[in-house]
Enzyme design. Structure first.
Site, mmCIF file in Angstrom:
data_model
loop_
_atom_site.group_PDB
_atom_site.id
_atom_site.type_symbol
_atom_site.label_atom_id
_atom_site.label_comp_id
_atom_site.label_asym_id
_atom_site.label_seq_id
_atom_site.Cartn_x
_atom_site.Cartn_y
_atom_site.Cartn_z
ATOM 1 N N PHE A 11 0.814 -1.219 0.000
ATOM 2 C CA PHE A 11 0.000 0.000 0.000
ATOM 3 C C PHE A 11 0.851 1.276 0.000
ATOM 4 O O PHE A 11 0.875 2.047 -0.967
ATOM 5 C CB PHE A 11 -0.949 -0.034 1.194
ATOM 6 C CG PHE A 11 -1.563 1.284 1.572
ATOM 7 C CD1 PHE A 11 -2.046 2.150 0.603
ATOM 8 C CD2 PHE A 11 -1.658 1.661 2.905
ATOM 9 C CE1 PHE A 11 -2.618 3.376 0.958
ATOM 10 C CE2 PHE A 11 -2.219 2.872 3.270
ATOM 11 C CZ PHE A 11 -2.698 3.729 2.293
ATOM 12 N N THR A 125 6.179 3.293 12.694
ATOM 13 C CA THR A 125 4.773 3.572 12.989
ATOM 14 C C THR A 125 4.623 4.239 14.344
ATOM 15 O O THR A 125 5.453 4.034 15.250
ATOM 16 C CB THR A 125 3.962 2.261 12.981
ATOM 17 O OG1 THR A 125 2.641 2.495 13.498
ATOM 18 C CG2 THR A 125 4.616 1.209 13.864
ATOM 19 N N ASP A 126 3.557 5.017 14.498
ATOM 20 C CA ASP A 126 3.285 5.622 15.801
ATOM 21 C C ASP A 126 2.880 4.578 16.842
ATOM 22 O O ASP A 126 2.885 4.868 18.044
ATOM 23 C CB ASP A 126 2.206 6.707 15.699
ATOM 24 C CG ASP A 126 0.873 6.203 15.161
ATOM 25 O OD1 ASP A 126 0.764 5.017 14.802
ATOM 26 O OD2 ASP A 126 -0.070 7.020 15.078
ATOM 27 N N GLU A 127 2.552 3.385 16.394
ATOM 28 C CA GLU A 127 2.120 2.347 17.341
ATOM 29 C C GLU A 127 3.228 1.917 18.290
ATOM 30 O O GLU A 127 2.959 1.300 19.326
ATOM 31 C CB GLU A 127 1.547 1.140 16.597
ATOM 32 C CG GLU A 127 0.267 1.472 15.841
ATOM 33 C CD GLU A 127 -0.480 0.251 15.334
ATOM 34 O OE1 GLU A 127 -0.549 -0.746 16.073
ATOM 35 O OE2 GLU A 127 -0.987 0.295 14.203
ATOM 36 N N TYR A 153 2.703 -6.846 16.671
ATOM 37 C CA TYR A 153 3.096 -6.000 15.544
ATOM 38 C C TYR A 153 3.908 -4.799 15.997
ATOM 39 O O TYR A 153 5.029 -4.565 15.530
ATOM 40 C CB TYR A 153 1.859 -5.511 14.775
ATOM 41 C CG TYR A 153 2.139 -4.319 13.903
ATOM 42 C CD1 TYR A 153 3.071 -4.397 12.866
ATOM 43 C CD2 TYR A 153 1.502 -3.096 14.129
ATOM 44 C CE1 TYR A 153 3.353 -3.281 12.078
ATOM 45 C CE2 TYR A 153 1.779 -1.983 13.344
ATOM 46 C CZ TYR A 153 2.703 -2.084 12.317
ATOM 47 O OH TYR A 153 2.978 -0.986 11.543
ATOM 48 N N LYS A 157 7.961 -3.772 15.391
ATOM 49 C CA LYS A 157 8.418 -2.522 14.775
ATOM 50 C C LYS A 157 9.319 -1.734 15.733
ATOM 51 O O LYS A 157 10.310 -1.137 15.316
ATOM 52 C CB LYS A 157 7.225 -1.669 14.351
ATOM 53 C CG LYS A 157 6.416 -2.254 13.204
ATOM 54 C CD LYS A 157 7.218 -2.356 11.914
ATOM 55 C CE LYS A 157 7.466 -1.005 11.285
ATOM 56 N NZ LYS A 157 8.159 -1.127 9.956
ATOM 57 N N TYR A 210 -15.053 -2.445 16.106
ATOM 58 C CA TYR A 210 -14.613 -2.947 17.404
ATOM 59 C C TYR A 210 -15.204 -2.142 18.557
ATOM 60 O O TYR A 210 -15.247 -0.902 18.509
ATOM 61 C CB TYR A 210 -13.095 -2.885 17.514
ATOM 62 C CG TYR A 210 -12.361 -3.996 16.784
ATOM 63 C CD1 TYR A 210 -12.689 -5.327 16.988
ATOM 64 C CD2 TYR A 210 -11.316 -3.699 15.910
ATOM 65 C CE1 TYR A 210 -12.007 -6.342 16.345
ATOM 66 C CE2 TYR A 210 -10.621 -4.703 15.258
ATOM 67 C CZ TYR A 210 -10.977 -6.020 15.483
ATOM 68 O OH TYR A 210 -10.294 -7.017 14.833
#
Length: 336
Positions: A11, A125-127, A153, A157, A210
């Protein structure tokens, strides 16, 4: 310069390839992708007509293959988009996330050291920062926010980010890292929220949300994200981390309702389901550093970007149908 862009058929990576190949005709871009389930050759096949683009099918965890590729191509810059990224999948099967996101990153950096790369850039990623409380809108993630992961995940990262900074300190590898908020735009695999909602709404199917849908995400258009990555790679300081956020916080429920309204579909399709395990409450990025040091800023508001995105999916339903049917997996085989 010659660039290796890993995960370039996914993507974000494919959108980056379209942006870079067309903007920089004097640079050469090699797109590497393993074409696992989320990689789609259809995303980049029309770039094959450009003289400064080449696609290579391969896996970043294959050390012998990667070293041979580096020896042959003599890259100047490596940009690593390649990653397993779907949180639900990481909860079901963590091991593949550890292999691709950590081991794959180490293989790439080892090759960079071996062959003298001028810049290695890690797309993160901000995660990795964990989450923020819903009742503190004043709190934002900065580059100095401690890592506090919630899922396999985000842990994979964060581990990769730490490894990148360790290679910089231990071996002197010239690195940069970008951490972005939730992306949206063309070519997003229909497992993520926005393409799922569009696809199900068009088929008049229940749309799963969710919990109560109150979890908040900061949305950035993929083009704005990639402009930021480009600026970091070409102008950013080595050894630095840059946050790239959309300044467009929305609850998941707000995003779903916005899409349904644009499609003229009833909100009755919304179906609340059991919440995700360890579901992060809120993400919000402070991009001040990138804005101040690189002159980066967003070109899309969320309202403009989501309308354009929904229109893209409406005009590319064959693309989505090819994925849902599995036909997209044959795209590169047919080209060989």
């Amino acid at each position: 310069m010659k660039f290796l862009v890993t995960g370039g058929a996914g993507f974000i990576g494919s959108n980056f390839m379209h942006y870079e190949v067309k903007k920089y005709p004097n640079d050469v871009f090699v797109c590497l992708d393993a074409l696992t389930y989320a990689g789609n050759y259809h995303n980049i096949e029309d770039l094959e007509e450009y003289d400064n683009f080449k696609f290579v099918h391969g896996d970043i965890t294959d050390r012998e293959f990667i070293y041979d590729l580096f020896k042959k191509e003599k890259f100047d810059v490596v940009i690593n988009f390649a990653a397993e990224s779907h949180v639900d999948n990481s909860i079901k099967n963590p091991s593949i996330f550890l292999t691709t996101n950590i081991i794959g990153t180490s293989v790439l950096m080892d090759a960079c050291l071996e062959y003298g790369i001028k810049r290695y850039h890690q797309v993160s990623t901000d995660e990795v920062y964990g989450d923020l409380p819903l009742d503190r809108p004043d709190l934002l993630f900065t580059e100095d926010t401690p890592l506090h992961t919630s899922s396999p995940y985000s842990s994979s990262k964060a581990s990769a980010d730490l490894l990148v900074m360790a290679y910089a300190r231990t071996y002197g590898l010239p690195v940069t890292i970008s951490r972005c908020s939730n992306n949206y735009g063309p070519y997003q695999f229909p497992e993520k929220l926005i393409p799922v909602v569009i696809s199900k709404a068009l088929n008049n199917e229940p749309i799963p949300v969710y919990g109560t849908g109150e979890n908040v995400r900061d949305w950035i258009h993929v083009i704005d994200h990639n402009i930021g990555v480009d600026k970091i790679v070409r102008e950013g300081k080595t050894g630095e981390i840059y946050n790239l956020g959309g300044h467009s916080e929305r609850t998941n429920l707000e995003v779903v309702k916005t899409i349904l309204k644009q499609l003229g579909k009833s909100e009755d399709f919304i179906t609340f389901v059991a919440d995700r395990k360890g579901h992060d409450l809120r993400y919000a990025i402070d991009s001040t550093k990138a804005e101040r040091e690189l002159g980066w800023n967003r070109t899309y508001t969320f309202e403009e970007g989501i309308k354009e995105t929904v229109d893209w999916y409406l005009n590319h339903q064959e693309w989505t149908n090819n994925i849902l049917s599995g036909e997209y997996k044959n795209a590169y085989k047919e080209n060989e």
